[in-house]
Design a protein around this motif. Structure first.
Motif, short mmCIF file in Angstrom:
data_model
loop_
_atom_site.label_atom_id
_atom_site.label_comp_id
_atom_site.label_asym_id
_atom_site.label_seq_id
_atom_site.Cartn_x
_atom_site.Cartn_y
_atom_site.Cartn_z
N GLU A 91 0.86 -1.18 0.00
CA GLU A 91 0.00 0.00 0.00
C GLU A 91 0.89 1.23 0.00
OE1 GLU A 91 -3.60 -1.95 2.75
OE2 GLU A 91 -2.55 -0.13 3.41
N VAL A 92 0.40 2.30 -0.59
CA VAL A 92 1.17 3.55 -0.66
C VAL A 92 0.33 4.67 -0.06
CG1 VAL A 92 2.25 5.23 -2.19
CG2 VAL A 92 2.39 2.79 -2.74
N VAL A 93 0.93 5.40 0.89
CA VAL A 93 0.25 6.53 1.53
C VAL A 93 1.05 7.79 1.25
CG1 VAL A 93 -0.41 7.56 3.74
CG2 VAL A 93 -0.74 5.11 3.35
N VAL A 94 0.34 8.86 0.90
CA VAL A 94 0.98 10.16 0.70
C VAL A 94 0.65 11.05 1.88
CG1 VAL A 94 1.17 12.19 -0.79
CG2 VAL A 94 0.80 9.93 -1.80
N ALA A 95 1.67 11.45 2.63
CA ALA A 95 1.48 12.34 3.79
C ALA A 95 2.85 12.85 4.20
CB ALA A 95 0.83 11.60 4.96
N ASP A 96 2.87 14.03 4.78
CA ASP A 96 4.11 14.64 5.27
C ASP A 96 4.28 14.27 6.74
OD1 ASP A 96 6.26 16.15 5.98
OD2 ASP A 96 5.47 18.05 5.24
N ALA A 97 5.28 13.46 7.03
CA ALA A 97 5.49 13.01 8.41
C ALA A 97 5.71 14.17 9.37
CB ALA A 97 6.68 12.05 8.47
N ALA A 98 6.19 15.30 8.86
CA ALA A 98 6.46 16.45 9.73
C ALA A 98 5.18 17.17 10.14
CB ALA A 98 7.39 17.43 9.03
N GLY A 99 4.06 16.89 9.47
CA GLY A 99 2.82 17.57 9.81
C GLY A 99 2.14 16.93 11.01
N PRO A 100 1.71 17.72 12.00
CA PRO A 100 1.06 17.16 13.19
C PRO A 100 -0.18 16.34 12.82
CG PRO A 100 1.59 19.49 13.50
CD PRO A 100 1.83 19.18 12.06
N GLY A 101 -0.18 15.09 13.23
CA GLY A 101 -1.34 14.23 12.98
C GLY A 101 -1.48 13.74 11.55
N ALA A 102 -0.54 14.09 10.68
CA ALA A 102 -0.70 13.79 9.25
C ALA A 102 -0.56 12.30 8.94
CB ALA A 102 0.33 14.58 8.43
N VAL A 103 0.16 11.56 9.79
CA VAL A 103 0.44 10.16 9.44
C VAL A 103 -0.36 9.16 10.28
CG1 VAL A 103 2.75 10.69 8.60
CG2 VAL A 103 2.43 10.09 11.01
#
Length: 286
Positions: free
Chosen positions: A49-61
Motif C-alpha cells: 500500500e502507498v500513503v501520501v502524507a508529510d510526516a512532519a505535519g502534526p497528525g498527518a500520518v
C-alpha cells in the motif's frame, strides 16, 4: 516466517528502495509513506500500500499507522550538495521522525527501527550527526522496542567523485589520510531487515574495504580510466563557509560543517557489508 505489517518511511531513498524490494521479495506486508505524490507514484506496484502524507505535519500520518506492527524509518535529509532545500537537518530529520514516533506510540506500534548514522568521535559533534542522535534519544525514551542501524557512509553519497574523476580533478578536504569503509545500500537494507523482528539496540555497519579518502578518490579515477590528480582543500575553508551560511542557507551550512569534520576524521565500523566500492564506481562509470 511471521508476516509483519510494516510501515516504511523514506522508501524512495536509496536504502529505502532496496529495503522495500527485499521485504516484498520475502512476501512481507509493507505500506510506504511518501511526502510527495511524485515519489509515491514510483512505489505503486511494488509496495503493498502507498500513503501520501508529510510526516512532519502534526497528525498527518495517523491513518498510515492503522494496523501497523513495526515502523522502519529511513526518513532523513540527504548529503547532496544541492541548493534547493534550505531546511536544516534538525528541521527535517528530528521534526519528521519525532512526529512519526509520536503517531506510532498512539497507534500501538510495537517496534521502531531507525536508519541512523555512525557517530565517529571526530564528527559526532556536527549538526548532521546531532540530528540523528537526537532522534535516537527520543526513540529510546519512547518505551517502544527499537534498533538503530548506523552505516559509516553509503556508496551513493560518493557518486559525485565519479563526475570529478571524469573531469580529471578530485577535491578532497584535508590531507586525504582519514580512513573510512563506506557501505553498499543493499548491505544497509539487509542490516535493517535483520532487526525487523528484534535484535541489538545498535547495529554499526561498515563496508568490506577500509580506505583513506585519497584512496577512495583514486578508486573513482580507476573506474573512469583516468590518472587524474587530487587537490587537497583545507578543512578550514569548509568550516568558515559553513559559519557564513548559517543564517542564509541552514542546510548547506550544516552540510559543510559535516564534510569538514567527517572527511578529516576516521569513520570506520565493523565490516558487515560484503559489496565492494570498486564495483559501484565501475557501474556508475559505465
Amino acid at each position: 516466517m511471521t508476516v509483519q505489517r510494516i510501515l516504511l518511511a523514506g522508501a524512495t531513498g536509496v536504502v529505502g528502495t532496496e529495503l522495500l524490494r527485499l521485504l516484498r521479495a520475502r512476501e512481507q506486508f509493507v505500506r510506504t509513506l511518501s511526502r510527495s505524490p511524485g515519489n509515491a507514484a514510483r512505489l505503486r506496484g511494488l509496495a503493498s500500500e502507498v500513503v501520501v502524507a508529510d510526516a512532519a505535519g502534526p497528525g498527518a500520518v495517523s491513518a498510515a499507522l492503522e494496523g501497523i506492527d513495526t515502523v522502519i524509518s529511513c526518513l532523513g535529509a540527504n548529503v547532496s550538495m544541492t541548493l534547493r532545500e534550505r531546511r536544516s537537518y534538525h528541521d527535517v530529520d528530528v521534526v519528521a521522525n519525532t512526529s512519526l514516533l509520536e503517531a506510532a506510540k498512539r497507534a500501538g506500534v510495537k517496534r521502531f527501527v531507525y536508519l541512523s548514522a555512525h557517530p565517529g568521535p571526530g564528527y559526532a559533534h556536527t549538526r548532521y550527526l546531532a540530528a540523528h542522535l537526537q532522534v535516537e534519544e527520543r526513540i529510546r525514551a519512547s518505551g517502544l522496542s527499537f534498533s538503530f542501524v548506523r552505516p559509516t557512509g553509503i556508496f551513493s553519497a560518493l557518486n559525485d567523485l565519479v563526475a570529478m574523476a571524469r573531469a580529471g580533478v578530485g577535491t578532497v578536504p584535508g590531507d586525504g589520510l582519514a580512513r573510512t569503509n563506506p557501505v553498499h545500500p543493499v548491505d544497509v537494507a539487509e542490516a535493517l531487515a535483520e532487526v525487523l523482528a528484534g535484535g541489538p539496540d545498535v547495529v554499526p555497519v561498515g563496508g568490506p574495504d577500509v580506505m583513506t579518502r585519497d584512496e577512495v578518490m583514486r578508486l573513482a579515477f580507476d573506474a573512469v580510466g583516468k590518472k587524474g590528480y587530487i587537490v587537497h582543500i583545507p578543512a578550514g575553508v569548509f568550516r568558515s563557509t559553513s559559519v557564513l551560511l548559517e543564517g542564509i542557507h541552514p542546510r548547506m551550512s550544516d552540510l559543510l560543517e559535516f564534510v569538514a569534520a567527517v572527511m578529516t576524521s576516521d569513520s570506520v565500523a565493523p565490516a558487515r557489508g560484503t559489496r565492494p566500492l570498486r564495483a559501484w564506481f565501475e557501474a556508475l562509470a559505465r
